[in-house]
Design a protein around this motif. Sequence first.
Motif, PDB file in Angstrom:
ATOM      1  N   LEU A 412       0.826  -1.210   0.000  1.00  0.00           N
ATOM      2  CA  LEU A 412       0.000   0.000   0.000  1.00  0.00           C
ATOM      3  C   LEU A 412       0.860   1.259   0.000  1.00  0.00           C
ATOM      4  O   LEU A 412       0.354   2.356   0.244  1.00  0.00           O
ATOM      5  CB  LEU A 412      -0.914   0.011   1.232  1.00  0.00           C
ATOM      6  N   SER A 413       2.141   1.131  -0.253  1.00  0.00           N
ATOM      7  CA  SER A 413       3.073   2.244  -0.100  1.00  0.00           C
ATOM      8  C   SER A 413       2.850   3.327  -1.150  1.00  0.00           C
ATOM      9  O   SER A 413       2.230   3.113  -2.187  1.00  0.00           O
ATOM     10  CB  SER A 413       4.518   1.731  -0.164  1.00  0.00           C
ATOM     11  N   LYS A 414       3.350   4.519  -0.851  1.00  0.00           N
ATOM     12  CA  LYS A 414       3.338   5.666  -1.755  1.00  0.00           C
ATOM     13  C   LYS A 414       1.927   6.038  -2.172  1.00  0.00           C
ATOM     14  O   LYS A 414       1.613   6.174  -3.359  1.00  0.00           O
ATOM     15  CB  LYS A 414       4.234   5.411  -2.971  1.00  0.00           C
ATOM     16  N   MET A 440       0.687   8.737   5.214  1.00  0.00           N
ATOM     17  CA  MET A 440       0.521   9.754   6.251  1.00  0.00           C
ATOM     18  C   MET A 440      -0.080   9.139   7.510  1.00  0.00           C
ATOM     19  O   MET A 440      -0.902   9.750   8.193  1.00  0.00           O
ATOM     20  CB  MET A 440      -0.360  10.889   5.724  1.00  0.00           C
ATOM     21  N   LEU A 441       0.336   7.922   7.798  1.00  0.00           N
ATOM     22  CA  LEU A 441      -0.160   7.247   8.995  1.00  0.00           C
ATOM     23  C   LEU A 441       0.444   7.891  10.240  1.00  0.00           C
ATOM     24  O   LEU A 441       1.562   8.423  10.201  1.00  0.00           O
ATOM     25  CB  LEU A 441       0.188   5.763   8.940  1.00  0.00           C
ATOM     26  N   GLU A 442      -0.278   7.805  11.331  1.00  0.00           N
ATOM     27  CA  GLU A 442       0.207   8.410  12.572  1.00  0.00           C
ATOM     28  C   GLU A 442      -0.318   7.631  13.768  1.00  0.00           C
ATOM     29  O   GLU A 442      -1.187   6.766  13.644  1.00  0.00           O
ATOM     30  CB  GLU A 442      -0.246   9.869  12.662  1.00  0.00           C
ATOM     31  N   GLY A 443       0.283   7.939  14.911  1.00  0.00           N
ATOM     32  CA  GLY A 443      -0.145   7.287  16.141  1.00  0.00           C
ATOM     33  C   GLY A 443       0.886   6.307  16.658  1.00  0.00           C
ATOM     34  O   GLY A 443       2.004   6.198  16.145  1.00  0.00           O
ATOM     35  N   VAL A 444       0.504   5.582  17.682  1.00  0.00           N
ATOM     36  CA  VAL A 444       1.408   4.652  18.362  1.00  0.00           C
ATOM     37  C   VAL A 444       1.157   3.241  17.867  1.00  0.00           C
ATOM     38  O   VAL A 444       0.016   2.780  17.761  1.00  0.00           O
ATOM     39  CB  VAL A 444       1.202   4.730  19.888  1.00  0.00           C
ATOM     40  N   VAL A 445       2.242   2.534  17.550  1.00  0.00           N
ATOM     41  CA  VAL A 445       2.190   1.124  17.173  1.00  0.00           C
ATOM     42  C   VAL A 445       2.733   0.319  18.351  1.00  0.00           C
ATOM     43  O   VAL A 445       3.818   0.610  18.863  1.00  0.00           O
ATOM     44  CB  VAL A 445       3.018   0.858  15.901  1.00  0.00           C
ATOM     45  N   SER A 446       1.985  -0.687  18.746  1.00  0.00           N
ATOM     46  CA  SER A 446       2.357  -1.462  19.933  1.00  0.00           C
ATOM     47  C   SER A 446       2.569  -2.929  19.581  1.00  0.00           C
ATOM     48  O   SER A 446       2.441  -3.339  18.421  1.00  0.00           O
ATOM     49  CB  SER A 446       1.264  -1.344  21.002  1.00  0.00           C
ATOM     50  N   GLU A 447       2.838  -3.725  20.584  1.00  0.00           N
ATOM     51  CA  GLU A 447       3.039  -5.161  20.392  1.00  0.00           C
ATOM     52  C   GLU A 447       1.798  -5.820  19.814  1.00  0.00           C
ATOM     53  O   GLU A 447       1.891  -6.796  19.059  1.00  0.00           O
ATOM     54  CB  GLU A 447       3.403  -5.803  21.731  1.00  0.00           C
ATOM     55  N   ALA A 448       0.622  -5.298  20.151  1.00  0.00           N
ATOM     56  CA  ALA A 448      -0.625  -5.918  19.698  1.00  0.00           C
ATOM     57  C   ALA A 448      -0.760  -5.901  18.185  1.00  0.00           C
ATOM     58  O   ALA A 448      -1.417  -6.779  17.603  1.00  0.00           O
ATOM     59  CB  ALA A 448      -1.811  -5.183  20.328  1.00  0.00           C
ATOM     60  N   HIS A 449      -0.136  -4.927  17.524  1.00  0.00           N
ATOM     61  CA  HIS A 449      -0.238  -4.841  16.074  1.00  0.00           C
ATOM     62  C   HIS A 449       0.435  -6.016  15.373  1.00  0.00           C
ATOM     63  O   HIS A 449       0.170  -6.262  14.192  1.00  0.00           O
ATOM     64  CB  HIS A 449       0.391  -3.533  15.581  1.00  0.00           C
ATOM     65  N   GLY A 463       8.901   6.335   6.036  1.00  0.00           N
ATOM     66  CA  GLY A 463       8.249   7.490   5.460  1.00  0.00           C
ATOM     67  C   GLY A 463       6.885   7.788   6.041  1.00  0.00           C
ATOM     68  O   GLY A 463       6.046   8.397   5.370  1.00  0.00           O
ATOM     69  N   ASN A 464       6.638   7.355   7.271  1.00  0.00           N
ATOM     70  CA  ASN A 464       5.441   7.735   8.016  1.00  0.00           C
ATOM     71  C   ASN A 464       5.896   8.416   9.305  1.00  0.00           C
ATOM     72  O   ASN A 464       5.893   7.804  10.380  1.00  0.00           O
ATOM     73  CB  ASN A 464       4.584   6.514   8.347  1.00  0.00           C
ATOM     74  N   PRO A 465       6.320   9.679   9.227  1.00  0.00           N
ATOM     75  CA  PRO A 465       6.957  10.319  10.390  1.00  0.00           C
ATOM     76  C   PRO A 465       6.038  10.480  11.590  1.00  0.00           C
ATOM     77  O   PRO A 465       6.512  10.785  12.676  1.00  0.00           O
ATOM     78  CB  PRO A 465       7.395  11.688   9.842  1.00  0.00           C
ATOM     79  N   LEU A 486      12.035   1.041   8.862  1.00  0.00           N
ATOM     80  CA  LEU A 486      11.190   1.903   9.689  1.00  0.00           C
ATOM     81  C   LEU A 486      11.769   3.316   9.738  1.00  0.00           C
ATOM     82  O   LEU A 486      11.684   4.004  10.758  1.00  0.00           O
ATOM     83  CB  LEU A 486      11.073   1.325  11.111  1.00  0.00           C
ATOM     84  N   SER A 487      12.353   3.739   8.648  1.00  0.00           N
ATOM     85  CA  SER A 487      12.921   5.081   8.584  1.00  0.00           C
ATOM     86  C   SER A 487      11.844   6.136   8.831  1.00  0.00           C
ATOM     87  O   SER A 487      10.712   6.015   8.368  1.00  0.00           O
ATOM     88  CB  SER A 487      13.545   5.305   7.203  1.00  0.00           C
TER      89      SER A 487
END
Length: 979
Positions: A412-414, A440-449, A463-465, A486-487
């Motif tokens: 789903l990139s770019k 343009m994703l945002e928020g916290v990613v955790s172990e559950a993901h 590229g999702n700062p 994960l840049s």
Amino acid sequence: MIMEYSKKVGTFVLLELFYLGFLVISICNVISDAACLESERQALLRFKQDLANSSDRLASWSSSGDNCCDWTGLVCDNITGRVIELHLANPHHPDDDTAVPGKPYERSRLSGKLVSLLDLKQLQYLDLSGNNFGGQIPGFLGSLHNLRYLNLSNSGFEGSIPPQLGNLTNLQYLDLHDTLSNYLFKENLQWLTNLTKLKLLDLSGITLIRGTLDLSYNTFSNSIFSWIFTLTSLVSLDLGHNSFRGHIPGGLRNMTSLAYLSLSSNQFNSSIPDWLFRLNHLQYLNLNSNNLQGTISEDVGNLTSSMSLSFADNNLQGAALRSLGNLCSLITLDLSGVRLSQDMSDVLESLSGCLSDRLESLFLVNCELSGHLSYQLGRFKNLRDLYVTKNSISGPIPDSLVRLASLRQVNLSKNRFNGSFPEWLGQLRELELLWIGENMLEGVVSEAHFSNVTRLKLLQASGNPGLSLKVSPGWIPPFQLGAIALSSWNLGPRFPRWLRFQKDFMFLDISAAGIVDTIPDWFWNMSSQFFYMNLSHNQILGEVAQIFNTNPPAGYASSIDLSSNFLQGSLPCLSSNVGTLDLSNNSFSGSMSPFLCCKMEEPKSLGTLHLADNYLSGPIPDCLMSWPNIFSMNLKNNNLSGSLPSSMGSLSFLQSLHLRRNNLSGILPPSLQNCSLLLALDLGENKFEGNLPSWIGEKLSKIMIVSLPSNNFQGDIPHALCALSSLTILDLAHNNLSGKIPECFKNFSSMVSKRNSSDPISYSFGHFKNSIETTLVVIKGILLEYSSTLRLVTSLDLSDNYLTGQIPVGITDLLGLRSLNLSINHLSGRIPQTIGNMGTLESLDFSYNQLSGAIPESISNLTFLSYLNVAYNNLTGKIPTGTQLQSFDASNFAGNNLCGPPLTDNCSTNSVKPDGAGNSEGPMGGLEVDWFWFYVSAALGFVVAFWSIAGPLLFNKTWRHAYFKMLDGMETKARQCFL
């Protein structure tokens, strides 16, 4: 491409019966006790003796093994014991390993000389694919008359295909394709007409013709197709990567038995012919990577047997999506690059006929799609591969994806996806590859993901700062990734500890991840497994010691980027296996000798070396002969001193050399002329001296950028430079050059035509990573750095030297020149009247010379001109009228006898004329004076005063620099006062 759906899918159902026969034979032989013949056993041992077998695939082929029928890769007849099948194909595919293509593949390739197998008289099946034998295909293969199956694909052969293969009249399967090189060729395929039983023919990637063959008029009497079209029994035909152009050959319409047809990666530029869609036995059609025009018509719905259709990377503008949606057998559909220009919801709705119950792979890359990835996607319940990258799809990632339990690869990139990183992705248990970067994703990613994605091998989410990863310090991921990207995430401030549990990854990019920490010891211990590592643009502290002990796959070299951190200390001994190294913009110090001159006996892999913006000191070590593969070297902005080592000339592949802003001195070593592949040479702001060597023009014929400013070069500009037809940037400013500007500068042919390509100038060699060229250029009086747009820059800068004579009229023939700077010299004469021909000129500086006469009227034709400086010459007359000229600052015309806007003098004449000969009253208001002696005295006073001040400025370079620096400072302060 990953998605060729296991290319050939066995030629599907029609070839399955063919393979079934071999399967039955194999099963029978498994239960047989027949021993092989001694003559064949000895022939096989001789065959093995000349092969290199690094992976020990042929370990069972031993003189102590009595029955060769038990050896790996052999199948014997269950009654006679004769060898009838030889399976020596590489067990791996070049794309098998996601993280490092070729790692297991390269390690398993057999190599060496093929000795005769004529003693295997009953051999029916021979597969040598995926190896690396080299040399020509041996002619003895044409004497194995019982062969039904011959596969020599990607086996490293080169030269002409032997016509003896035409003697194999029983052959049903012939695969010679070569996608790894272009060394196999054959222009006459008449021998194919003998192979009347042939069912499968693969000649993709082979040079069948020299140059390209134009098939625009479908005349085949003298072309290779006249022989191929006689093979009416063909079920599978692959002619990809063969440089054909024009129309798709009409003779193919008579090959009605075709189930598999690939014409990919040619140069066909016609529309897709309607008759192609009437080959209703086609199960696999690949037209990828041509220049096909028009649309995919409704007739595509006639291909009711199709299981795989690919139209990617053409110039197509639309497709009959509803017709495609009614192809109920279709498993793979690739429309990448087709300009659909639709809402994503409409596309999914059109395809959701009976196709939605069968489709497994859908590729819609770069299709100009917009809108949202909607609920319709949930209808494709068997979908395994989904690629919609490089579109403008927005909104959140839909929940409907969670219903696609078979998803294996998702790209789903770019796009413009926003919202949070969906937690339900952790429920896709089959997921192996996930690209979700540059959104343009945002928020916290955790172990559950990631709770249940145990099969995940690749995670590319750079590229999702707005994303942050927050996991417990002791988190052990459920997956083993081969590639992690994960840049631009927020992973810091501590170095990610969960990486220590990833034992398989070879690709790591955690650049710009907010890490403020030292690198832990356990990470240095893991570093040997990396193929690619990028930790750049963080705030990583400390020293490096072991990072360079890499052990990449055989035939490859590792790439390491630690640039733009806070690393310090001396450079350690560099491993021989590193291919690309970037340590620029850190605080490394000390000598380069321990870094480059250790382990000199080992063969070196280094291709790119970037150490710019550090504190390295001492000379460049004279051991560069140990690094013969270097093609890009950047050591600018250090404290290096001494002269260039003569071993620099041993870098025969060198394409880019940057040594700007050091303390290097001496003359340019003659050995540098051996670097004949140089494209960019930047030695500016050093202390090099002597004459400019003529060999720059004589030996460096490919060079595009010559930048030597702020040195101590002297003497005339050698006329040999005029031979540099590829030159786009010549910077010789701030030296001690004298003499005239060569008239032959008009021969710089790359500065004559306008440059339109916006592609960056990049360098590569072999399998090394590309290196993008970056160069400093003074344009419009400002020092600018160009990289991605460098190919558009054309500049000629000879400023601040002692050049004399007139400006050569030929310079105005450089119609593609964007910047011309001849300021601060002793040039005289007039500005060429043809200056207005230089239509692309954006910056022009003739200031501080001795030019005279009027500014040519043609200069007003320079509509792109945004910087002009002709100050402090002897120019006279009215400034030509033009939109640009009147908008420039008046100071750019100062120090001349000019008038008209932007100057306040509007060129009107108000001088007072004498009334009569007897009137002695002059401009002093009735005061009687001897006007002759007044003017003589005034003139003498002006001359004395002028040369008292201007003389030292013109002939003393240090005073001149100090003076202009003072003027710049005064201008800056003045602007600050009024702003």
